[in-house]
Design a protein around this motif. Sequence first.
Motif, PDB file in Angstrom:
ATOM      1  N   ASP A 445       0.806  -1.224   0.000  1.00 42.46           N
ATOM      2  CA  ASP A 445       0.000   0.000   0.000  1.00 42.46           C
ATOM      3  C   ASP A 445       0.839   1.273   0.000  1.00 42.46           C
ATOM      4  O   ASP A 445       0.422   2.294  -0.540  1.00 42.46           O
ATOM      5  CB  ASP A 445      -0.958  -0.011   1.202  1.00 42.46           C
ATOM      6  N   ALA A 446       2.016   1.207   0.585  1.00 42.57           N
ATOM      7  CA  ALA A 446       2.850   2.412   0.623  1.00 42.57           C
ATOM      8  C   ALA A 446       3.249   2.827  -0.791  1.00 42.57           C
ATOM      9  O   ALA A 446       3.247   4.012  -1.148  1.00 42.57           O
ATOM     10  CB  ALA A 446       4.096   2.156   1.471  1.00 42.57           C
ATOM     11  N   LEU A 447       3.563   1.835  -1.627  1.00 43.80           N
ATOM     12  CA  LEU A 447       3.905   2.123  -3.015  1.00 43.80           C
ATOM     13  C   LEU A 447       2.716   2.750  -3.740  1.00 43.80           C
ATOM     14  O   LEU A 447       2.852   3.717  -4.477  1.00 43.80           O
ATOM     15  CB  LEU A 447       4.291   0.829  -3.743  1.00 43.80           C
ATOM     16  N   TRP A 448       1.532   2.148  -3.512  1.00 47.29           N
ATOM     17  CA  TRP A 448       0.327   2.665  -4.152  1.00 47.29           C
ATOM     18  C   TRP A 448       0.048   4.095  -3.715  1.00 47.29           C
ATOM     19  O   TRP A 448      -0.352   4.929  -4.521  1.00 47.29           O
ATOM     20  CB  TRP A 448      -0.879   1.767  -3.840  1.00 47.29           C
ATOM     21  N   ASP A 449       0.271   4.369  -2.443  1.00 46.40           N
ATOM     22  CA  ASP A 449       0.053   5.730  -1.952  1.00 46.40           C
ATOM     23  C   ASP A 449       0.903   6.707  -2.755  1.00 46.40           C
ATOM     24  O   ASP A 449       0.430   7.742  -3.215  1.00 46.40           O
ATOM     25  CB  ASP A 449       0.440   5.834  -0.466  1.00 46.40           C
ATOM     26  N   ARG A 450       2.181   6.339  -2.904  1.00 46.16           N
ATOM     27  CA  ARG A 450       3.092   7.265  -3.583  1.00 46.16           C
ATOM     28  C   ARG A 450       2.754   7.390  -5.067  1.00 46.16           C
ATOM     29  O   ARG A 450       2.784   8.488  -5.631  1.00 46.16           O
ATOM     30  CB  ARG A 450       4.537   6.799  -3.395  1.00 46.16           C
ATOM     31  N   ALA A 451       2.420   6.266  -5.695  1.00 44.92           N
ATOM     32  CA  ALA A 451       2.123   6.298  -7.125  1.00 44.92           C
ATOM     33  C   ALA A 451       0.874   7.145  -7.396  1.00 44.92           C
ATOM     34  O   ALA A 451       0.860   7.985  -8.299  1.00 44.92           O
ATOM     35  CB  ALA A 451       1.921   4.877  -7.634  1.00 44.92           C
ATOM     36  N   GLU A 452      -0.161   6.929  -6.595  1.00 44.24           N
ATOM     37  CA  GLU A 452      -1.394   7.676  -6.805  1.00 44.24           C
ATOM     38  C   GLU A 452      -1.184   9.165  -6.568  1.00 44.24           C
ATOM     39  O   GLU A 452      -1.694  10.003  -7.314  1.00 44.24           O
ATOM     40  CB  GLU A 452      -2.507   7.148  -5.877  1.00 44.24           C
ATOM     41  N   GLU A 453      -0.388   9.448  -5.550  1.00 41.00           N
ATOM     42  CA  GLU A 453      -0.120  10.842  -5.220  1.00 41.00           C
ATOM     43  C   GLU A 453       0.617  11.533  -6.379  1.00 41.00           C
ATOM     44  O   GLU A 453       0.280  12.653  -6.775  1.00 41.00           O
ATOM     45  CB  GLU A 453       0.693  10.912  -3.922  1.00 41.00           C
ATOM     46  N   ALA A 454       1.603  10.850  -6.936  1.00 37.23           N
ATOM     47  CA  ALA A 454       2.399  11.446  -8.016  1.00 37.23           C
ATOM     48  C   ALA A 454       1.515  11.769  -9.225  1.00 37.23           C
ATOM     49  O   ALA A 454       1.622  12.842  -9.821  1.00 37.23           O
ATOM     50  CB  ALA A 454       3.531  10.515  -8.419  1.00 37.23           C
ATOM     51  N   LEU A 455       0.641  10.853  -9.575  1.00 37.27           N
ATOM     52  CA  LEU A 455      -0.235  11.093 -10.713  1.00 37.27           C
ATOM     53  C   LEU A 455      -1.213  12.218 -10.422  1.00 37.27           C
ATOM     54  O   LEU A 455      -1.473  13.068 -11.271  1.00 37.27           O
ATOM     55  CB  LEU A 455      -1.052   9.833 -11.040  1.00 37.27           C
ATOM     56  N   ARG A 456      -1.721  12.207  -9.198  1.00 39.73           N
ATOM     57  CA  ARG A 456      -2.698  13.229  -8.831  1.00 39.73           C
ATOM     58  C   ARG A 456      -2.064  14.618  -8.937  1.00 39.73           C
ATOM     59  O   ARG A 456      -2.631  15.542  -9.520  1.00 39.73           O
ATOM     60  CB  ARG A 456      -3.204  12.999  -7.402  1.00 39.73           C
ATOM     61  N   VAL A 457      -0.856  14.732  -8.423  1.00 41.05           N
ATOM     62  CA  VAL A 457      -0.174  16.027  -8.461  1.00 41.05           C
ATOM     63  C   VAL A 457       0.061  16.452  -9.909  1.00 41.05           C
ATOM     64  O   VAL A 457      -0.137  17.613 -10.283  1.00 41.05           O
ATOM     65  CB  VAL A 457       1.150  15.969  -7.676  1.00 41.05           C
ATOM     66  N   ALA A 458       0.450  15.486 -10.742  1.00 43.34           N
ATOM     67  CA  ALA A 458       0.691  15.810 -12.149  1.00 43.34           C
ATOM     68  C   ALA A 458      -0.590  16.334 -12.803  1.00 43.34           C
ATOM     69  O   ALA A 458      -0.573  17.315 -13.538  1.00 43.34           O
ATOM     70  CB  ALA A 458       1.200  14.586 -12.899  1.00 43.34           C
ATOM     71  N   LEU A 459      -1.691  15.671 -12.511  1.00 44.92           N
ATOM     72  CA  LEU A 459      -2.969  16.104 -13.080  1.00 44.92           C
ATOM     73  C   LEU A 459      -3.349  17.496 -12.607  1.00 44.92           C
ATOM     74  O   LEU A 459      -3.761  18.348 -13.393  1.00 44.92           O
ATOM     75  CB  LEU A 459      -4.079  15.128 -12.653  1.00 44.92           C
TER      76      LEU A 459
END
Length: 650
Positions: A445-459
């Motif tokens: 889940d920690a990886l998913w947290d970071r991945a989702e966050e990165a995409l969200r910020v990019a958007l």
Amino acid sequence: MPDLVKITLPDGSSKEAERGTRIADFVKEQIGAGLAKAAYFAKLDAEPVDLARPLDRDARIEVVTTKSPEAQEVARHDAAHVMASVVQRLYPDAQVTIGPAVEDGFYYDFARDKPFTPEDLERIEKGIAEEIKADHRFVREEVSMEAALELFGSKGETFKVEIVKDIAAKGAKTLTLYRHGDWVDFCLGPHGPSTGRVGVVKLMSVAGAYWRGDPKNPMLQRIYGTQFFDRKALEEHLHRLEEAKKRDHRKLGPALGLFAFHEYAPGSAFWLPHGTTLFRVLRDAMDRLVRANGYQEVKTPLLFNKRLWETSGHWGKYRENMFLVVDKETGEDLPLDERCNQSLKPMNCPSHHLIYKMGKRSYRELPLRYFTTDVLHRNEASGTLGGLTRVRQFQQDDSHIYLMESQIQDEVARIVGLMKQVYAAFGLPFSARFGTRPEERIGDDALWDRAEEALRVALERLGLPYEMNPGDGAFYGPKIDFAVTDSLGRSWQLCTIQVDYAAPERFDLTYAGDDNTEHRPVVIHRAIYGSFERFIAILTEHYAGAFPAWLAPVQARVVTVSDRFDGWAKAVLERLLAEGFRAELDGSSDKLGAKIRDAQIAKVPFALVVGEKEVEAKAVAPRRHGGQDLKSMGLDAFVDLLRKEAAPPF
RNA sequence: GCCGACAUAGCUCAGCCGGUAGAGCAACUGAUUCGUAAUCAGUAGGUCCCCGGUUCAAUUCCGGGUGUCGGCUCCA
């Protein structure tokens, strides 16, 4: 002293009404008979309610008329109720389940042993017309959960009972019933005033559908229908469907010589000469674009040992969709399952990771962008295949980009920039959807947290509006999907950008950082066309087969007024071919009108008329597809014109 | 994969109650030499999706299979 409530209208003015006045009466008496007649339902403080609802408090009111799409949605749900009542009257063995309004209509799912036939549909449709004519009022009623269970239980409606129990389990104390005539269903509402207001209903098709969409559940029979407030609107809708049918790439593709299918290879296209040209033009344009943007093309094997898929996780999560291949050297005594120790690749990513690992990588190389259009195979269930939009063999404009976590936002922005450029070239507007972690997934889940966050910020940084699509991510990472809207207003999912933290772990991908220690890169998966197959299907329907000159398999067809002019016509053809254009000559002995017609049907962008005048002036008289007749012009002038129009826009 | 429908000439489609098929367009041949969506005439073209069964006889009825279409599910 009458007991009054204060009702505020949308324009800010307010009226008083006696407490308990029905909305319908209030509208008729205090606003206007015209509005009362057009009213379908209302909103009290933004809550949708029936027109029969009494005014019991001070509130803002908004009357929704049959002109509004919201009213249509309600009416389609009304139509679903009416249909269900008719079905149960005509076929008492049918149990009701659910029946919502959907885009373009409604459906209702029934449980019944015998399937409904087209003749049944006709009967039901007639019954619906009668029910509408009978003009039964929709009557709302609230009952306790116990009473509801008792009611549906006594009717033997086991599916309804199941739903009621679910609703009760969520803590509801009462249930809203709606009756019309002697039929009853529960439903949040609101409904229209009466069945007589539903308009015209047409039943479209029957289909199987699993109870609650789960193949483990019983198969229900779904009847699809549509509803419009007047016959003219229904006819327009049916006309639109006809138009869409004419554009159907499954019809146009073979007719225009683009592609075809054969029962010996279900789900895999044959690319005919014209389609192969179109495919290559699209590919060439994409090749130039990605090369100019720092991508490198690679090609990898189609067939891989299962150890690759075990490493990537596909063997566990995706095997159902892979074509497994027997290795004749694994021993014939082994079960088939074990002999199939290799598979056609369903995705390119794992093989790109192998290339990444073939050398020691430095942070200076990142982002490292691999591009490919290799052939992929996915063993899709037979019932899901359809035209070019759902195939078993296809090619994506696929890329895998290896980068540092700190580079994600810039890279996503670059990709979106490319995408905008590409879709603009086809006049395809798009919208974005953000798919987050699905239930079936790899990686913690920690990886998913970071991945989702990165995409969200990019958007957010791009200021792109997007919708959330929780649980729709790939099993290895979150994604942004882009859907385009074609010229008929239909939406298609094409491009996808996926951030993947899991694969670098599984493949143990590393790079040397500026601190001279090993680091884990991140992978971005992306495609812009999506797949060539689906993209060509969409373009075919978007342009109705009449491709712009840069895409058209044949850009110009020379048509002669009579074969006396063949000499110059051949010279014109040779010049066009020498210039690199895609051209052909209609030298048949048909009359000009027939040749023009043939060129129209073949949807060639330019028909070049060559007659006596043109021979004398070394000219051609171009006629655009669609009928625009250009003045006779010198051949050089036309070459210039076509050169401009045939230039790829990216 | 599951539910349902459908499958006749290259395409669009006729073909009644079981007696081995027909039209229009396209193709081909000939005539025509024509100015912006169909010139005329002729010719050829069929494993009636495949495999079984019933029947004196099956494109037709029955069973199985394949494919396609509309959905369910999934997705590029």
